[in-house]
Design an enzyme around this catalytic site. Sequence first.
Site, PDB file in Angstrom:
ATOM      1  N   GLU A  87      -0.895  -1.931   5.088  1.00  0.00           N
ATOM      2  CA  GLU A  87      -0.058  -1.985   6.292  1.00  0.00           C
ATOM      3  C   GLU A  87      -0.173  -0.681   7.075  1.00  0.00           C
ATOM      4  OE1 GLU A  87       2.922  -1.317   9.060  1.00  0.00           O
ATOM      5  OE2 GLU A  87       2.961  -0.217   7.180  1.00  0.00           O
ATOM      6  N   GLU A  88      -0.428   0.424   6.372  1.00  0.00           N
ATOM      7  CA  GLU A  88      -0.353   1.754   6.995  1.00  0.00           C
ATOM      8  C   GLU A  88      -1.559   2.091   7.868  1.00  0.00           C
ATOM      9  OE1 GLU A  88       2.241   3.503   7.003  1.00  0.00           O
ATOM     10  OE2 GLU A  88       3.402   3.140   5.176  1.00  0.00           O
ATOM     11  N   HIS A 111       7.348   8.640   4.878  1.00  0.00           N
ATOM     12  CA  HIS A 111       6.100   9.420   4.928  1.00  0.00           C
ATOM     13  C   HIS A 111       6.320  10.906   4.609  1.00  0.00           C
ATOM     14  CE1 HIS A 111       3.825   6.212   7.542  1.00  0.00           C
ATOM     15  NE2 HIS A 111       4.647   5.672   6.642  1.00  0.00           N
ATOM     16  N   ASP A 123       0.801  -1.240   0.000  1.00  0.00           N
ATOM     17  CA  ASP A 123       0.000   0.000   0.000  1.00  0.00           C
ATOM     18  C   ASP A 123       0.829   1.284   0.000  1.00  0.00           C
ATOM     19  OD1 ASP A 123       0.717  -0.930   2.615  1.00  0.00           O
ATOM     20  OD2 ASP A 123      -0.671   0.499   3.506  1.00  0.00           O
TER      21      ASP A 123
HETATM   22 ZN    ZN Z   1       4.931   3.660   6.587  1.00  0.00          ZN
HETATM   23 ZN    ZN Z   2       6.297   0.948   5.729  1.00  0.00          ZN
END
Ligand code: ZN
Ligand code: ZN
Length: 396
Positions: free
Chosen positions: A137-138, A369, A79
């Site tokens: 996952e986020e 990020h 993702d």
């Molecule tokens: Zn991340």
């Molecule tokens: Zn990551």
Amino acid sequence: MSNFLEQAKALFPYTQSMRRDFHIHPELGFRELRTGGIVARELEALDIEVTKGIGKTGVVGMLEGAKPGPTLLLRFDMDALPINEETGAEYVSQTPNIMHACGHDGHTAIGLTVAKILNEHKDKLAGNIKFCFQPSEEGNNGEEVGGAEMMMRDGVLDSPKVDMSLSLHLWNEKPLGWVGVAKGPVMAGAEEFKVRIIGKGGHGAIPNQTIDPVVAAANIVTAVQSIVSRNVSPLETAVVSITTIHGGSAFNVIPQEVTLEGTIRTFDKRVRQKVLERFEQIVKGVGESMGCQIEMVTKLLTPALVNDDAVAEKVQQIASQVLSESNLDTAGYLTMGAEDMAFMQEKVPGCYFFIGSNDSSRNLDYGHHHPKFDFDEEALVRGVALMASAAADILT
Ligand SMILES: [Zn+2]
Ligand SMILES: [Zn+2]
């Protein structure tokens, strides 16, 4: 011992083109239909048996070795994040406000390359490889649970039952060449909390007729700082962060209530218990002593990610040989970040390792990020080489 460094180097153009394609077309958690479709297509082209829709958009590939043996799960997350990319790279995201800013494009590309290598090597494998391409996952992205838990609900650890796991993260906190493989905890467990401090509103000029939740909130924010400094051993670690504080609407009005939100991070179960206990005592104690009513909800996001000693040691041995020119760090690398692979590693012994990927000489050193996050693609080769070699060795 298996050493697939040369194969990883030879396949770099493939890994890179896959990574760049995923980067150009990022998809948010549980929306990875295009990405998952490509993953399925590439695995099917190798005659690997593919199951789609495990954990909504997750894809699982089963590679059976020539001889019977344990089942090893290799996990790669797919993702992207709701960030507008500012890298200006030639492979910049074509979707506004969505970006691969954590490196999961690289993980997916590494997974496909590892599948190519292990597929060629399957005659020598004693056991099965379960390739697990994980969505979201986020975070939960609107669902009840995140990608790892969603795949577990759909039985990714069963039939055949998974005996061990390997997973990795490209890591921009460290330079290209650094490789971190540690025993024990590597990523923190994360809790999310929300606190309502309910007082009694009134005129800002007549505070004695009110119960002021703003003053109570200020005291709570200060008091919880003592948890890490006074209740956690100096040799252990924890984080208590209050990250939002909301209340009030006018300069002359004492509000009815104030809400606080934030996160708690810990590695050790006992420390976690202690911190949660003290947090509740202090928030309630301070709030109630000032006349407020306290309502609080604490939610576990992910447990700590803990590596199995035996599996980690095996990966350390392989890393020291396959990536002998790298700077191998086995000293116990810890990060306060959270990772939902922790749910799978609670069930099966595994090793989660880090591949250093920043390159400041090329400005590829923004943190995960960040809208300018990008990594040195050379790191992909190391990820492929270590993952494929370790997997083959575990199943030999
Ligand atoms: Zn991340
Ligand atoms: Zn990551």
